[in-house]
Design a protein around this motif. Structure first.
Motif, PDB file in Angstrom:
ATOM      1  N   THR A   1       0.867  -1.171   0.000  1.00 20.49           N
ATOM      2  CA  THR A   1       0.000   0.000   0.000  1.00 20.49           C
ATOM      3  C   THR A   1       0.904   1.222   0.000  1.00 20.49           C
ATOM      4  OG1 THR A   1      -0.140   0.307   2.402  1.00 20.49           O
ATOM      5  CG2 THR A   1      -1.652  -1.298   1.418  1.00 20.49           C
ATOM      6  N   ALA A   2       0.328   2.395   0.099  1.00 16.84           N
ATOM      7  CA  ALA A   2       1.137   3.612   0.071  1.00 16.84           C
ATOM      8  C   ALA A   2       2.112   3.685   1.241  1.00 16.84           C
ATOM      9  CB  ALA A   2       0.225   4.835   0.067  1.00 16.84           C
ATOM     10  N   THR A   3       1.758   3.059   2.371  1.00 17.68           N
ATOM     11  CA  THR A   3       2.596   3.197   3.565  1.00 17.68           C
ATOM     12  C   THR A   3       3.073   1.872   4.149  1.00 17.68           C
ATOM     13  OG1 THR A   3       0.647   3.193   5.001  1.00 17.68           O
ATOM     14  CG2 THR A   3       1.450   5.343   4.241  1.00 17.68           C
ATOM     15  N   MET A   4       2.617   0.743   3.613  1.00 18.34           N
ATOM     16  CA  MET A   4       2.952  -0.556   4.189  1.00 18.34           C
ATOM     17  C   MET A   4       3.744  -1.426   3.202  1.00 18.34           C
ATOM     18  SD  MET A   4       1.627  -0.813   7.367  1.00 18.34           S
ATOM     19  CE  MET A   4       2.303   0.854   7.578  1.00 18.34           C
ATOM     20  N   TYR A   5       4.804  -2.029   3.711  1.00 18.66           N
ATOM     21  CA  TYR A   5       5.573  -3.032   2.974  1.00 18.66           C
ATOM     22  C   TYR A   5       5.030  -4.406   3.323  1.00 18.66           C
ATOM     23  CZ  TYR A   5       9.399  -6.414   2.417  1.00 18.66           C
ATOM     24  OH  TYR A   5      10.135  -7.529   2.117  1.00 18.66           O
ATOM     25  N   ALA A   6       5.011  -5.319   2.357  1.00 13.97           N
ATOM     26  CA  ALA A   6       4.618  -6.710   2.614  1.00 13.97           C
ATOM     27  C   ALA A   6       5.450  -7.630   1.736  1.00 13.97           C
ATOM     28  CB  ALA A   6       3.130  -6.921   2.339  1.00 13.97           C
ATOM     29  N   GLY A   7       5.753  -8.803   2.261  1.00  6.91           N
ATOM     30  CA  GLY A   7       6.495  -9.805   1.500  1.00  6.91           C
ATOM     31  C   GLY A   7       6.253 -11.167   2.124  1.00  6.91           C
ATOM     32  N   ILE A   8       6.647 -12.209   1.419  1.00  2.16           N
ATOM     33  CA  ILE A   8       6.523 -13.566   1.949  1.00  2.16           C
ATOM     34  C   ILE A   8       7.918 -14.147   2.101  1.00  2.16           C
ATOM     35  CG2 ILE A   8       5.623 -15.881   1.556  1.00  2.16           C
ATOM     36  CD1 ILE A   8       3.238 -14.692   0.224  1.00  2.16           C
ATOM     37  N   GLN A   9       8.234 -14.531   3.327  1.00  2.00           N
ATOM     38  CA  GLN A   9       9.578 -15.007   3.671  1.00  2.00           C
ATOM     39  C   GLN A   9       9.599 -16.531   3.781  1.00  2.00           C
ATOM     40  OE1 GLN A   9      13.136 -14.211   6.995  1.00  2.00           O
ATOM     41  NE2 GLN A   9      11.350 -12.855   6.878  1.00  2.00           N
ATOM     42  N   LEU A  10      10.702 -17.114   3.339  1.00  2.00           N
ATOM     43  CA  LEU A  10      10.886 -18.563   3.351  1.00  2.00           C
ATOM     44  C   LEU A  10      12.111 -18.935   4.171  1.00  2.00           C
ATOM     45  CD1 LEU A  10      10.270 -21.454   2.192  1.00  2.00           C
ATOM     46  CD2 LEU A  10      11.862 -20.860   0.330  1.00  2.00           C
ATOM     47  N   ILE A  11      11.943 -19.922   5.051  1.00  2.00           N
ATOM     48  CA  ILE A  11      13.055 -20.521   5.793  1.00  2.00           C
ATOM     49  C   ILE A  11      13.018 -22.016   5.528  1.00  2.00           C
ATOM     50  CG2 ILE A  11      14.081 -20.948   8.044  1.00  2.00           C
ATOM     51  CD1 ILE A  11      14.312 -18.098   7.410  1.00  2.00           C
ATOM     52  N   MET A  12      14.084 -22.546   4.966  1.00  2.00           N
ATOM     53  CA  MET A  12      14.168 -23.970   4.681  1.00  2.00           C
ATOM     54  C   MET A  12      14.635 -24.725   5.927  1.00  2.00           C
ATOM     55  SD  MET A  12      13.170 -24.187   1.543  1.00  2.00           S
ATOM     56  CE  MET A  12      13.754 -25.742   0.839  1.00  2.00           C
ATOM     57  N   PRO A  13      14.373 -26.036   6.000  1.00  2.00           N
ATOM     58  CA  PRO A  13      14.798 -26.825   7.163  1.00  2.00           C
ATOM     59  C   PRO A  13      16.285 -26.662   7.460  1.00  2.00           C
ATOM     60  CG  PRO A  13      13.343 -28.122   5.774  1.00  2.00           C
ATOM     61  CD  PRO A  13      13.630 -26.864   5.019  1.00  2.00           C
ATOM     62  N   GLY A  14      16.591 -26.442   8.731  1.00  2.00           N
ATOM     63  CA  GLY A  14      17.976 -26.321   9.162  1.00  2.00           C
ATOM     64  C   GLY A  14      18.588 -24.945   8.976  1.00  2.00           C
ATOM     65  N   GLU A  15      17.863 -24.019   8.396  1.00  2.00           N
ATOM     66  CA  GLU A  15      18.432 -22.702   8.108  1.00  2.00           C
ATOM     67  C   GLU A  15      18.238 -21.729   9.265  1.00  2.00           C
ATOM     68  OE1 GLU A  15      18.440 -22.038   3.321  1.00  2.00           O
ATOM     69  OE2 GLU A  15      16.681 -21.331   4.418  1.00  2.00           O
ATOM     70  N   THR A  16      19.062 -20.679   9.219  1.00  2.00           N
ATOM     71  CA  THR A  16      18.929 -19.543  10.134  1.00  2.00           C
ATOM     72  C   THR A  16      18.985 -18.265   9.321  1.00  2.00           C
ATOM     73  OG1 THR A  16      19.962 -20.678  12.011  1.00  2.00           O
ATOM     74  CG2 THR A  16      19.990 -18.275  12.040  1.00  2.00           C
ATOM     75  N   ALA A  17      18.023 -17.390   9.539  1.00  2.00           N
ATOM     76  CA  ALA A  17      18.086 -16.037   8.987  1.00  2.00           C
ATOM     77  C   ALA A  17      18.820 -15.187  10.019  1.00  2.00           C
ATOM     78  CB  ALA A  17      16.692 -15.493   8.727  1.00  2.00           C
ATOM     79  N   PRO A  18      20.008 -14.666   9.692  1.00  3.70           N
ATOM     80  CA  PRO A  18      20.899 -14.077  10.698  1.00  3.70           C
ATOM     81  C   PRO A  18      20.265 -12.944  11.504  1.00  3.70           C
ATOM     82  CG  PRO A  18      22.023 -14.350   8.590  1.00  3.70           C
ATOM     83  CD  PRO A  18      20.566 -14.606   8.346  1.00  3.70           C
ATOM     84  N   ALA A  19      20.751 -12.802  12.726  1.00  4.37           N
ATOM     85  CA  ALA A  19      20.231 -11.795  13.648  1.00  4.37           C
ATOM     86  C   ALA A  19      20.624 -10.392  13.204  1.00  4.37           C
ATOM     87  CB  ALA A  19      20.745 -12.068  15.062  1.00  4.37           C
ATOM     88  N   HIS A  20      19.658  -9.494  13.268  1.00  6.65           N
ATOM     89  CA  HIS A  20      19.910  -8.077  13.038  1.00  6.65           C
ATOM     90  C   HIS A  20      18.806  -7.280  13.729  1.00  6.65           C
ATOM     91  CE1 HIS A  20      17.459  -8.087   8.958  1.00  6.65           C
ATOM     92  NE2 HIS A  20      16.683  -8.197  10.007  1.00  6.65           N
TER      93      HIS A  20
END
Length: 350
Positions: free
Chosen positions: A89-108
């Motif tokens: 929308t004009a002010t909102m971001y949206a997305g679809i995130q995927l994490i596969m088995p055994g994975e880590t999305a790094p800390a930030h």
């Protein structure tokens, strides 16, 4: 002797405007109508993303690069009227995130606030501010502004969820910061369920203090609990003609919205229930947690199946009809508009 033609009024004005430009000035009267319209006209368009169409591409991305390489493996849901702007929308971001088995999305951590709405899979977790929480389908999970967070998947199947961020708002204020942790996963300092025990059981510490500023100290609102509350509430009170049975996610410390810049709520529509049209100034991102329904947004009709995502731009008429018992998750910038005194809604009588 030829008489010199006098410049017209339009020519005089243009000559005047030409002298304003080098001074970085502009005539307000030439742009006033565009700055102050009679009513809002959103740049966003109504749209629906079918999860059945997205999922094969999402899974393909899981074989193209790792979560570490991507930092966040996400397919951005771009509004077709705002291509390349990373906005639903004009002010909102949206997305679809995927994490596969055994994975880590790094800390930030970052100044934009984020929310997650679980769409698929078992075994995923997110860690926020030193506490882990398991993510289950339909759960509403919050990442407060400037809180360390990482995600992982300790199950055997891919896990996917809807991301929502106030990124366009933060970009507008030019107030964005981002920082990476010194390891892929943050140090866990509290047991899982600690936040819910302290703040989510209709009880509070004697001296309750927010861990995350204006954001709720609860960062996982389980779907099982939300669903049960909506069904019970619908048995005790007739659904609203425009909003069906809707409950908002709240901050237990003050009773307000759960997040300072993004409102989130869940709507329950019993099978066969049809809402009357309404519109509001907030652009809404919605995801169907359960059921099947028809949505009319503006002049367009969309069939929503489970995990489909759709948007209703601000000040656009919307209505729904449930083909079966349906639970619709929504988020928008309503809370920010309310704080600024801008929020307005209109309910149709059809």
């Amino acid at each position: 002797m030829n008489a010199t033609a006098k410049p017209s009024g339009a020519e005089k004005r243009q000559e005047f405007y030409d002298r304003l430009a080098p001074q970085n000035l502009a005539p307000l009267w030439e742009v006033l109508r565009g700055l102050l319209p009679n009513e809002p006209r959103s740049k966003a368009a109504p749209h629906r993303w079918r999860y059945a169409d997205i999922r094969p591409l999402l899974m393909e991305s899981g074989h193209l690069l790792t979560a570490q390489e991507a930092e966040r493996r996400v397919l951005v849901l771009e509004n077709p009227a705002m291509a390349g702007m990373s906005r639903a929308t004009a002010t909102m971001y949206a997305g679809i995130q995927l994490i596969m088995p055994g994975e880590t999305a790094p800390a930030h951590r970052h100044t934009p606030s984020a929310l997650r709405f679980m769409l698929e899979g078992e075994g995923a977790f997110t860690a926020v501010g030193g506490e882990r929480t398991t993510m289950r389908r339909g759960d509403f999970i919050i990442t407060p502004a400037w809180a360390w967070h990482d995600h992982g998947n300790e199950g055997s199947d891919p896990c996917a969820w809807l991301d929502g961020l106030d990124l366009p708002l933060v970009q507008f204020f030019e107030a964005g910061f981002n920082e990476h942790y010194n390891d892929d996963r943050q140090t866990i300092t509290r047991p899982e369920g600690d936040a819910m025990a302290r703040f989510g059981s209709n009880m509070l510490p004697l001296k309750p203090e927010s861990r995350y500023g204006q954001t709720t100290p609860i960062f996982n609102y389980p779907f099982a609990q939300t669903r049960a509350a909506l069904v019970s509430a619908a048995e005790g009170e007739k659904p609203d003609p425009h909003e069906a049975m809707t409950l908002r996610y709240s901050n237990p410390l003050d009773g307000g919205w759960a997040m300072p810049t993004m409102s989130a709520w869940m709507t329950y529509l019993p099978a066969g229930f049809e809402t009357k049209p309404m519109r509001s100034t907030d652009g809404i991102v919605m995801a169907l947690a359960e059921g099947r329904l028809s949505a009319r947004i503006g002049e367009q009709d969309f069939a929503l199946e489970e995990s489909d995502v759709a948007v209703a731009p601000g000040w656009t008429w919307r209505s729904y009809r449930a083909e079966k018992d349906s639970f619709l998750f929504c988020f928008s910038d309503r809370v920010a508009q309310e704080k600024l005194g801008l929020y307005r809604e209109e309910r149709g009588r059809v």
